[in-house]
Design a protein around this motif. Structure first.
Motif, mmCIF file in Angstrom:
data_model
loop_
_atom_site.group_PDB
_atom_site.id
_atom_site.type_symbol
_atom_site.label_atom_id
_atom_site.label_comp_id
_atom_site.label_asym_id
_atom_site.label_seq_id
_atom_site.Cartn_x
_atom_site.Cartn_y
_atom_site.Cartn_z
ATOM 1 N N GLY A 75 0.980 -1.266 0.099
ATOM 2 C CA GLY A 75 0.020 -0.004 0.008
ATOM 3 C C GLY A 75 1.094 1.332 0.007
ATOM 4 O O GLY A 75 0.533 2.037 -0.734
ATOM 5 N N GLY A 78 3.733 0.270 -3.592
ATOM 6 C CA GLY A 78 2.970 0.237 -4.710
ATOM 7 C C GLY A 78 3.645 -0.409 -5.519
ATOM 8 O O GLY A 78 4.603 -1.354 -4.624
ATOM 9 N N ASN A 211 -11.793 -8.615 -2.515
ATOM 10 C CA ASN A 211 -11.285 -7.764 -3.426
ATOM 11 C C ASN A 211 -10.706 -6.288 -2.791
ATOM 12 O O ASN A 211 -9.692 -5.343 -3.070
ATOM 13 C CB ASN A 211 -12.305 -6.649 -4.236
ATOM 14 N N ALA A 213 -11.182 -5.084 0.359
ATOM 15 C CA ALA A 213 -12.311 -4.109 1.218
ATOM 16 C C ALA A 213 -12.823 -4.527 2.193
ATOM 17 O O ALA A 213 -12.721 -6.113 2.705
ATOM 18 C CB ALA A 213 -13.135 -3.105 0.443
ATOM 19 N N GLN A 220 -11.274 0.211 1.881
ATOM 20 C CA GLN A 220 -9.515 -0.386 1.032
ATOM 21 C C GLN A 220 -9.019 -0.345 2.269
ATOM 22 O O GLN A 220 -8.149 0.980 2.849
ATOM 23 C CB GLN A 220 -9.494 0.180 0.037
ATOM 24 N N VAL A 222 -6.327 -2.237 1.190
ATOM 25 C CA VAL A 222 -5.375 -1.940 -0.185
ATOM 26 C C VAL A 222 -5.896 -1.982 -1.841
ATOM 27 O O VAL A 222 -7.541 -2.472 -1.855
ATOM 28 C CB VAL A 222 -4.581 -3.973 0.020
ATOM 29 N N THR A 223 -5.546 -1.588 -2.812
ATOM 30 C CA THR A 223 -6.613 -1.887 -3.610
ATOM 31 C C THR A 223 -7.445 -3.583 -4.156
ATOM 32 O O THR A 223 -5.934 -4.297 -4.096
ATOM 33 C CB THR A 223 -5.629 -1.000 -5.224
ATOM 34 N N LYS A 224 -7.651 -3.060 -5.315
ATOM 35 C CA LYS A 224 -7.862 -4.488 -6.090
ATOM 36 C C LYS A 224 -7.474 -5.515 -6.633
ATOM 37 O O LYS A 224 -7.051 -6.534 -6.413
ATOM 38 C CB LYS A 224 -9.711 -3.767 -6.676
ATOM 39 N N SER A 225 -6.471 -4.521 -7.283
ATOM 40 C CA SER A 225 -5.569 -4.611 -8.323
ATOM 41 C C SER A 225 -4.049 -5.901 -7.336
ATOM 42 O O SER A 225 -4.019 -6.544 -6.740
ATOM 43 C CB SER A 225 -4.271 -4.253 -8.889
ATOM 44 N N GLN A 226 -4.067 -4.946 -5.531
ATOM 45 C CA GLN A 226 -3.035 -5.259 -5.075
ATOM 46 C C GLN A 226 -3.712 -6.747 -4.388
ATOM 47 O O GLN A 226 -2.758 -7.789 -3.616
ATOM 48 C CB GLN A 226 -2.230 -3.955 -3.512
ATOM 49 N N SER A 227 -5.488 -6.781 -4.187
ATOM 50 C CA SER A 227 -5.164 -7.759 -2.884
ATOM 51 C C SER A 227 -5.374 -9.806 -4.055
ATOM 52 O O SER A 227 -5.189 -10.395 -3.919
ATOM 53 C CB SER A 227 -7.091 -7.684 -3.189
#
Ligand code: GLU
Length: 304
Positions: A75, A78, A211, A213, A220, A222-227
């Motif tokens: 987070g 990145g 995702n 959150a 969130q 972490v972001t959806k992509s990070q998850s």
């Protein structure tokens, strides 16, 4: 899906098998548990919460904490985080020194010890009060202020952490540790010492099934992509040298620790935590692995 019934049946079946596993004793304090403990808890996106056995007893989560330290560091940095470490399964033991030299001090992934030590270094460089801030991050994910470090476990590991010390110094010599190695190691040992029970662990890691959150307010972590990527790493690297076997038999992303805990995630469905402290030869909870294999077989849900 009647998770409750499947868990009850599977628990009874696995509870009675003869367990030839061994407690992790290389950290002396880890031997001070009842080796017959066995607990399971599931938390689902649609608010099923069910536990059985010793699901309310806290244990040392050890390497499961590496999922949390990665989440916080990812987070903060990145995608730049991948300049410092890789995303490949290692194929060697979790505390191996061998690959590091060939890889110029860039650990293969964030879940082997070398990788988690580099993540600890990143957090030390980026947090004002690393120990307090990391705990606050963890507590905040599930709104659980009871989660804490164990000073006993951390102190016990510090007295025997020669191999991790070697790893950290070796990476430092290859310029991939920025802070003082003893500060990095103290922080690493602290985060491995966090204690939780199966209920707390499944509630905490549920964000990775949602995702990235928190389920109770959709903010969130972490972001959806990070998850998605953290789940991918758990799938390929979460079980030491047995990650392929776990994917093959269980079919879910997950992470184990030498305290005998395992967390497994079914994206968009649930997080399930299992704890049984006797470990198989690869260092994963013997009953935990068997339970999850049987559980995903019976529920016929896997990501594949
Ligand atoms: N603190 C443990 C170590 O560094 C973690 C091992 C684990 O759970 O994999 O040896």
């Amino acid at each position: 899906m009647n998770f409750k019934e499947i868990i009850q049946d599977t628990y009874q079946k696995v509870k009675n098998i003869e367990d030839r596993g061994q407690l992790a004793t290389y950290i002396p304090e880890l031997a001070n548990v009842n080796s017959e403990s066995f607990g399971v808890h599931i938390s689902t996106i649609d608010k099923v919460s069910f536990g059985i056995g010793d699901c309310s007893e806290r244990f040392s989560i050890q390497s499961i904490a590496k999922v949390l330290s990665l989440s916080l560091a990812y987070g903060i940095l990145g995608e730049k985080i991948w300049d410092r470490l890789g995303v490949e399964p290692s194929g060697t033991a979790f505390n191996s020194l061998i690959q590091l030299e060939a890889d110029n001090g860039i650990p293969r992934n964030p879940f082997i010890n070398a990788g988690a030590i580099v993540i600890s270094d990143i957090l030390l460089s980026n947090l004002e009060n690393p120990k307090e801030d990391f705990l606050a991050f963890v507590r905040n994910i599930s709104n659980n202020l009871e989660i804490n470090y164990s000073t006993k476990i951390a102190a016990s590991e510090k007295t025997v952490g020669f191999r991790n010390t070697a790893l950290c110094n070796f990476i430092k010599s290859l310029d991939n540790i920025q802070n003082n190695p003893s500060d990095v190691l103290n922080f690493y040992f602290d985060l491995c010492s966090i204690e939780m029970n199966c209920k707390e662990l499944s509630e905490l890691l549920l964000f990775l099934a949602n995702n990235g959150a928190r389920t109770f307010d959709n903010s969130q972590v972490v972001t959806k992509s990070q998850s998605k990527r953290i789940n991918a790493l758990m799938q390929t690297c979460g079980f030491y040298d047995e990650s392929g076997e776990f994917a093959f038999k269980v079919g879910l992303p997950g992470k184990s620790g030498v305290g005998g805990g395992i967390i497994a995630i079914h994206p968009n469905q649930y997080a399930i935590a299992v704890w049984s402290p006797k470990l198989n030869k690869k260092g994963n909870s013997n009953k935990g692995m068997k339970f999850l294999e049987e559980f995903t077989t019976k529920s016929q849900l896997s990501i594949f």
